[in-house]
Design an enzyme around this catalytic site. Sequence first.
Site, PDB file in Angstrom:
ATOM      1  N   ARG A 112     -85.532  56.075  -1.540  1.00 20.57           N
ATOM      2  CA  ARG A 112     -85.084  56.003  -0.165  1.00 20.57           C
ATOM      3  C   ARG A 112     -84.763  57.554   0.424  1.00 20.57           C
ATOM      4  O   ARG A 112     -84.700  57.787   1.385  1.00 20.57           O
ATOM      5  CB  ARG A 112     -83.621  55.377  -0.278  1.00 20.57           C
ATOM      6  CG  ARG A 112     -83.659  53.721  -0.661  1.00 20.57           C
ATOM      7  CD  ARG A 112     -82.147  53.309  -0.869  1.00 20.57           C
ATOM      8  NE  ARG A 112     -82.096  53.940  -2.167  1.00 20.57           N
ATOM      9  CZ  ARG A 112     -80.807  53.531  -2.882  1.00 20.57           C
ATOM     10  NH1 ARG A 112     -80.110  52.470  -2.462  1.00 20.57           N
ATOM     11  NH2 ARG A 112     -80.480  54.257  -3.901  1.00 20.57           N
ATOM     12  N   SER A 120     -78.161  48.189  -3.366  1.00 24.39           N
ATOM     13  CA  SER A 120     -77.296  47.151  -3.717  1.00 24.39           C
ATOM     14  C   SER A 120     -76.001  47.400  -3.827  1.00 24.39           C
ATOM     15  O   SER A 120     -74.930  46.419  -3.476  1.00 24.39           O
ATOM     16  CB  SER A 120     -77.717  46.652  -5.116  1.00 24.39           C
ATOM     17  OG  SER A 120     -79.125  46.157  -5.158  1.00 24.39           O
ATOM     18  N   LYS A 168     -72.379  46.647 -18.716  1.00 17.11           N
ATOM     19  CA  LYS A 168     -72.255  46.802 -17.178  1.00 17.11           C
ATOM     20  C   LYS A 168     -71.574  45.392 -16.613  1.00 17.11           C
ATOM     21  O   LYS A 168     -72.046  44.392 -16.985  1.00 17.11           O
ATOM     22  CB  LYS A 168     -73.496  47.077 -16.644  1.00 17.11           C
ATOM     23  CG  LYS A 168     -73.484  47.549 -15.174  1.00 17.11           C
ATOM     24  CD  LYS A 168     -75.003  47.951 -14.426  1.00 17.11           C
ATOM     25  CE  LYS A 168     -74.824  48.019 -13.116  1.00 17.11           C
ATOM     26  NZ  LYS A 168     -76.090  48.529 -12.550  1.00 17.11           N
TER      27      LYS A 168
END
Length: 153
Positions: A90, A127, A41
Amino acid sequence: MKIAVFPGSYDPITLGHVDIIERALPLFDKIILAIGVNADKKYMFPLVDRVKFLEETFEEETKIEVMTYKGLTVDFCKEENAGFILRGLRNVIDLEFEKTIGQTNFKMAGIETVFLIASSGKEHISSTVVRDVRKNGGDFAFMVPGPVSRYDL
């Protein structure tokens, strides 16, 4: 001792993360903020800086420890004697994704996942959004703790 691991890339830590962590503190004796390291990543912030962001954000909190790990989160939890994984939700998309992972982790290692719903006014923060705003020169300070907003690449 009730130990929880709150895993993530923290690229970077946001006020959404801070909200979940602060609300989870009364539930656990110790919370390990565990930065997962994935060599495949590409991160915006170097690992050393992500660790520093977490340590500085919670420098006064004795129940928080910052660590890094590679591999499966449940294996890291077992190494650290953590019986819980902490996750924030969320929206319903987060719920569906996290539910599957939580069920898998429980089947693999008997480790419970504890979900906390994002506080009102924090559910839009991620993020990914912070990185996008920052990359395009926007003001992201209202979404991150001080150590991140002061960071200079």
